[in-house]
Design an enzyme around this catalytic site. Structure first.
Site, PDB file in Angstrom:
ATOM      1  N   HIS A 111       0.817  -1.220   0.000  1.00 56.05           N
ATOM      2  CA  HIS A 111       0.000   0.000   0.000  1.00 56.05           C
ATOM      3  C   HIS A 111       0.855   1.275   0.000  1.00 56.05           C
ATOM      4  O   HIS A 111       0.337   2.365  -0.244  1.00 56.05           O
ATOM      5  CB  HIS A 111      -0.988   0.003   1.177  1.00 56.05           C
ATOM      6  N   ASP A 141       0.055  -7.679   1.258  1.00 58.72           N
ATOM      7  CA  ASP A 141       0.412  -6.267   1.397  1.00 58.72           C
ATOM      8  C   ASP A 141       1.927  -6.085   1.466  1.00 58.72           C
ATOM      9  O   ASP A 141       2.436  -5.286   2.241  1.00 58.72           O
ATOM     10  CB  ASP A 141      -0.261  -5.637   2.626  1.00 58.72           C
ATOM     11  N   SER A 219       4.692   2.191   8.176  1.00 57.94           N
ATOM     12  CA  SER A 219       4.342   1.092   7.273  1.00 57.94           C
ATOM     13  C   SER A 219       5.534   0.718   6.402  1.00 57.94           C
ATOM     14  O   SER A 219       6.135   1.577   5.752  1.00 57.94           O
ATOM     15  CB  SER A 219       3.176   1.491   6.378  1.00 57.94           C
TER      16      SER A 219
END
Length: 359
Positions: A111, A141, A219
């Site tokens: 993402h 992901d 992230s």
């Protein structure tokens, strides 16, 4: 005389207790000496080893937007302004990543780099390099980025997430809110946390849960053990405040290794597919089939609704995620044997595995 004898015995007991405490303290001092070196602890040692491999990732993409929502404009004003064109805008994003080998391969979250036009990677020393997205995997992901035109001596050694236990130390490194070289400390709070239970029905993996603070921008960053080994890629949090509430999640490095090998070899992650759905709340032994995709390999192989899958290639299965993991690691064209219970019979069904379609 009796009183003196009792006191003498008491003195001996006290002496033994003191000696025991001194020995115990000495042993603890030795442990602390191993843990702390020149005033620093295992966290600073891990950061010194892995920190140079943690990078900041900046992305840009061109998006097209209407200047005004035509449904909100007054008809007279819309007639005055005429037809509103599409205006291109540059949209920016940011995340973290981890260099995993000398060739400049970087693991991060999908993402962070999905559908972007430009990727730049800021190294620990402040150097900015262009990055190329080699591939992404929506199911886990995860993504792999190549830093252009360089080789690197600083990369994170990969650990073994299967060896983790709840309570082990967990060190999170990344660039939350753009703050580079940020380090937080916690423990492994839980293992094998099913991502579907967090509301991500399109994902297939078990996560490492940690209370090490993970915030926006973390992230794709590193989750490291006390031996300075990469054990996970930070991916998401549960929050009521908008920041870290002590419930963060990382993708285990064992899963990440599978994904990066697939991307390097194939440019994508190729997974096997048979087309069955299973009852999540089944309490019996095995996996209860409650749906079959028409014309899927399972349909053509003869699997029926209400079959109970007991084994795949002679390996016992008790949960749907075990079935998904086994089949997902197979290649299209392979044939598997499912042992299923149908009514009161145990039968074997051969199924030709096809390629999973992510659309």
């Amino acid at each position: 005389m009796k009183i003196l004898k009792i006191k003498f015995i008491s003195l001996i007991q006290i002496f033994i207790v003191v000696c025991f405490c001194l020995v115990n303290f000495s042993q603890k001092a030795e442990v602390l000496a191993l843990t702390f070196s020149e005033g620093h602890n295992f966290v600073s040692s891990a950061v010194k080893n892995v920190g140079p491999a943690v990078v900041k990732i900046d992305t840009e993409r061109l998006v097209e937007r209407q200047q005004f929502d035509p449904t909100l404009l007054d008809p007279l004003l819309r007639d005055l302004l005429g037809e509103q064109g599409i205006t291109p805008e540059r949209e920016r994003g940011q995340g973290s990543g981890v260099i995993i080998n000398k060739n400049g391969l970087v693991l991060t979250n999908a993402h962070v780099v999905e559908r972007v036009d430009d990727v730049s990677v800021t190294l620990a020393d402040g150097t900015i390099r262009d990055g190329q997205v080699l591939g992404t995997d929506a199911v886990t992901d995860l993504a792999l980025v190549k830093i252009e035109d360089s080789t690197y001596s600083s990369f994170a050694p990969l650990g073994n997430s299967e060896d983790l236990e709840v309570g082990d130390w967990a060190i999170a490194l990344g660039t939350p809110y753009g703050l580079e070289k940020t380090v937080t400390l916690g423990i492994v709070s839980s293992l094998h946390r099913d991502i579907n239970s967090l509301g991500f029905s399109d994902k297939r993996l078990d996560l490492i849960q940690t209370d090490a603070a993970i915030n926006p921008g973390n992230s794709g960053g590193a989750l490291v053990n006390s031996n300075a080994e990469l054990i996970g890629i930070n991916t998401s949090i549960i929050t009521l405040s908008g920041g870290s509430d002590g419930i963060g999640f990382a993708i285990p490095i064992d899963i990440a290794e599978f994904v990066l090998r697939e991307i390097i070899e194939n440019g994508e992650v190729i997974r096997g597919y048979v087309g069955i759905a299973a009852e999540q709340n089944y309490k019996g032994i095995g996996v209860l089939v409650n749906g079959i995709m028409p014309n899927s390999p399972a349909d053509e192989g003869g699997i029926k609704v209400f079959d109970i899958i007991k084994k795949i290639n002679n390996k016992n299965v008790t949960e749907i995620k075990e079935v998904q993991k086994i089949i997902g690691r197979l290649k299209p064209g392979e044939v598997i044997t499912m042992s299923v219970q149908r009514d009161d019979r145990l039968i074997n069904v051969n199924i030709l595995v096809s390629k999973m379609n992510y659309q």
